[in-house]
Design a protein around this motif. Structure first.
Motif, mmCIF file in Angstrom:
data_model
loop_
_atom_site.group_PDB
_atom_site.id
_atom_site.type_symbol
_atom_site.label_atom_id
_atom_site.label_comp_id
_atom_site.label_asym_id
_atom_site.label_seq_id
_atom_site.Cartn_x
_atom_site.Cartn_y
_atom_site.Cartn_z
ATOM 1 N N ASP A 179 -1.359 -10.488 6.323
ATOM 2 C CA ASP A 179 -1.375 -9.680 5.071
ATOM 3 C C ASP A 179 -0.834 -9.432 4.189
ATOM 4 O O ASP A 179 -0.843 -11.121 3.653
ATOM 5 C CB ASP A 179 0.426 -9.146 6.450
ATOM 6 N N ASN A 180 -0.415 -9.059 3.189
ATOM 7 C CA ASN A 180 -0.864 -9.680 1.479
ATOM 8 C C ASN A 180 1.083 -10.103 1.675
ATOM 9 O O ASN A 180 1.076 -10.569 0.093
ATOM 10 C CB ASN A 180 -0.524 -8.141 0.770
ATOM 11 N N SER A 240 0.917 -0.898 -0.119
ATOM 12 C CA SER A 240 0.467 0.183 0.128
ATOM 13 C C SER A 240 0.726 1.728 0.026
ATOM 14 O O SER A 240 0.768 2.678 -0.453
ATOM 15 C CB SER A 240 -1.040 0.136 0.827
ATOM 16 N N ASP A 274 -10.915 -9.172 0.984
ATOM 17 C CA ASP A 274 -10.810 -8.075 2.720
ATOM 18 C C ASP A 274 -12.291 -7.971 3.013
ATOM 19 O O ASP A 274 -13.016 -8.206 4.330
ATOM 20 C CB ASP A 274 -10.247 -7.028 2.560
ATOM 21 N N SER A 280 -1.467 -7.136 -4.921
ATOM 22 C CA SER A 280 -2.130 -6.201 -4.607
ATOM 23 C C SER A 280 -2.450 -5.577 -3.505
ATOM 24 O O SER A 280 -3.505 -5.911 -3.437
ATOM 25 C CB SER A 280 -1.927 -5.091 -6.298
ATOM 26 N N SER A 281 -1.879 -4.709 -3.037
ATOM 27 C CA SER A 281 -2.660 -3.679 -1.578
ATOM 28 C C SER A 281 -3.259 -2.490 -2.042
ATOM 29 O O SER A 281 -2.923 -2.433 -3.375
ATOM 30 C CB SER A 281 -2.114 -3.611 0.275
ATOM 31 N N GLY A 282 -3.755 -2.416 -1.073
ATOM 32 C CA GLY A 282 -4.139 -1.093 -1.645
ATOM 33 C C GLY A 282 -4.891 -0.779 -1.603
ATOM 34 O O GLY A 282 -5.690 1.205 -2.157
ATOM 35 N N ALA A 283 -6.204 -1.403 -1.449
ATOM 36 C CA ALA A 283 -7.750 -1.075 -1.418
ATOM 37 C C ALA A 283 -8.272 -0.584 -0.162
ATOM 38 O O ALA A 283 -9.483 0.483 -0.552
ATOM 39 C CB ALA A 283 -8.174 -2.569 -1.642
ATOM 40 N N ILE A 284 -7.782 -0.863 0.627
ATOM 41 C CA ILE A 284 -8.237 -0.010 2.730
ATOM 42 C C ILE A 284 -8.071 1.144 1.497
ATOM 43 O O ILE A 284 -8.843 2.165 2.260
ATOM 44 C CB ILE A 284 -8.133 -0.906 3.637
ATOM 45 N N ALA A 285 -6.596 1.500 1.971
ATOM 46 C CA ALA A 285 -6.224 2.799 1.547
ATOM 47 C C ALA A 285 -6.981 3.216 0.481
ATOM 48 O O ALA A 285 -7.684 4.301 0.769
ATOM 49 C CB ALA A 285 -4.809 3.255 1.465
ATOM 50 N N ASN A 329 -5.476 -9.841 -4.954
ATOM 51 C CA ASN A 329 -5.401 -9.163 -3.478
ATOM 52 C C ASN A 329 -6.224 -10.214 -2.851
ATOM 53 O O ASN A 329 -6.923 -10.975 -2.426
ATOM 54 C CB ASN A 329 -6.819 -8.008 -3.197
ATOM 55 N N GLU A 330 -6.873 -9.912 -1.333
ATOM 56 C CA GLU A 330 -7.603 -10.897 -0.697
ATOM 57 C C GLU A 330 -9.108 -10.638 -0.288
ATOM 58 O O GLU A 330 -8.823 -9.433 -0.846
ATOM 59 C CB GLU A 330 -7.263 -10.591 1.144
#
Ligand code: GLU
Length: 373
Positions: free
Chosen positions: A153-154, A18, A142, A54-59, A139-140
């Motif tokens: 965690d990713n 993220s 979530d 890729s993370s970043g969804a929550i952000a 991605n997870e």
């Protein structure tokens, strides 16, 4: 030596954190995503298969919802992820399109991967996507997971994905240039360690595992991921995702960031690789006592047994070992560079730190990285 290893890579999992994908205000940074997608396209053109975690969804969701703080409750995180995941995918689609590439969204939960049937199903889907030349963006999931069944965690997810996808390499993009001897934010003298020959307890401790005094934010989960990937014989490279051209450099085998080599189960494959794939770049002559300890007692090479160091090599390079009779009898990966090794000739391991001012361990070549010929 990295170049030799990287030449064998056909399928790579790229994990993007993220903090790489977002700007200082916490919103998705389209310039960074654009650059990353451009680099992915270069790899793709070279015939590499790329899978992104890729993370970043929550952000992204957080900034979309106008939340100033990180969401704390699970429902709030899940709501943010639900809003942000579509933004995230849109960002990838927009950035891949100019490179004639398409993205596919794959959302997984840990339950999916602990069921053999679903695991194999995920593998088949990824294979199908890659055969269409599509970039899977994983991605997870979530919005549906609860704390108990989260991957956590990713970093962890990306290590598992190397197994699902039968990938050859895990590339972790983060906001720090690699693995340091100590937390560089608080220790200005910390040095970047270019090579970790298998994740040991010592490495885990330095990364901020139990009992650490020098914990670096998020380093522990990355080291855990490298260890996990290593169990399947997969190497991990960790680099700063903020640097231009870093993905391409890493995949070309340039000495960027930190390379974590597998240990344990991957050992046989690795020894074969040390003995037969790597090009030796230096030469160390040892006395009879050391030769005997290596050949007959299964020991590591200590500086005390070294009589001569020849050639120029970096830490982690493949070295030919010679006896006093001038016959090569082993090869191994050196824990010290040629410049350092020369200074350590004949010394006792306890003196390493006082001679160099730092130390990477007591041995010049660890047993696990040594192949008798
Ligand atoms: N799945 C989370 C997200 O996309 C990220 C988890 C992590 O970064 O480890 O926001």
């Amino acid at each position: 030596m990295r170049k030799e290893l990287l030449k064998t890579v056909k399928r790579v999992v790229i994990k993007i954190g993220s903090r790489v994908l977002t700007d200082s205000a916490g919103a998705l940074d389209m310039a960074v995503i654009g650059r990353i997608c451009g680099e992915i396209a270069i790899l793709h053109q070279k015939g590499l298969q790329v899978i992104v975690v890729s993370s970043g969804a929550i952000a992204a969701g957080r900034s979309e919802l106008g939340l100033t703080d990180k969401p704390r409750t699970i429902p709030h995180k899940q709501a943010a992820a639900a809003v942000g995941q579509t933004r995230l995918m849109l960002a990838y689609e927009k950035s891949l399109a100019p490179n004639n590439l398409k993205a596919a969204q794959v959302l997984l939960t840990s339950e999916d991967l602990s069921s053999r049937q679903r695991f194999l199903n995920a593998r088949a889907t990824l294979n199908a996507l890659l055969s269409f030349g599509i970039i899977p963006i994983i991605n997870e999931n979530d919005t549906v997971v609860v704390e108990e069944i989260k991957f956590g965690d990713n970093d962890n997810l990306s290590a598992l994905v190397t197994n699902v996808a039968e990938a050859d390499l895990l590339l972790i993009l983060t906001d720090i240039e690699g693995f340091y001897s100590a937390d560089p934010h608080t220790h200005p003298d910390a040095v970047l360690i270019p090579l970790i020959n298998g994740v040991t307890r010592e490495v885990e401790r330095a990364a901020g595992g139990s009992g650490s005094t020098v914990g670096t934010g998020g380093m522990a989960t990355k080291v855990a991921a490298a260890k996990k990937a290593g169990k399947n014989g997969v190497s991990t490279i960790m680099v700063s995702g903020k640097l231009n051209g870093i993905i391409v450099s890493a995949l070309q085998g340039e000495d960027v960031g930190t390379l974590f080599l597998p240990s344990g189960i991957g050992l046989n494959r690795r020894k074969h690789w040390i003995a037969y794939t790597l090009k030796p770049s230096g030469r160390i002559t040892v006395d009879d006592g050391a030769r005997n300890a290596l050949l007959k007692k299964g020991k590591s090479l200590l500086p005390s047994g070294v009589v001569k160091v020849e050639g120029r090599f970096e830490r982690g390079a493949c070295i030919r070992l010679y006896g006093l009779d001038g016959v090569e009898f082993a090869r191994g990966l050196s824990d010290y560079s040629s410049a350092e090794s020369v200074r350590l000739i004949g010394c006792n391991s306890t003196e390493i730190e006082s001679i160099l001012g730092y130390h990477y361990g007591d041995v010049l070549i660890h047993r696990d990285n040594l192949v008798l010929l």
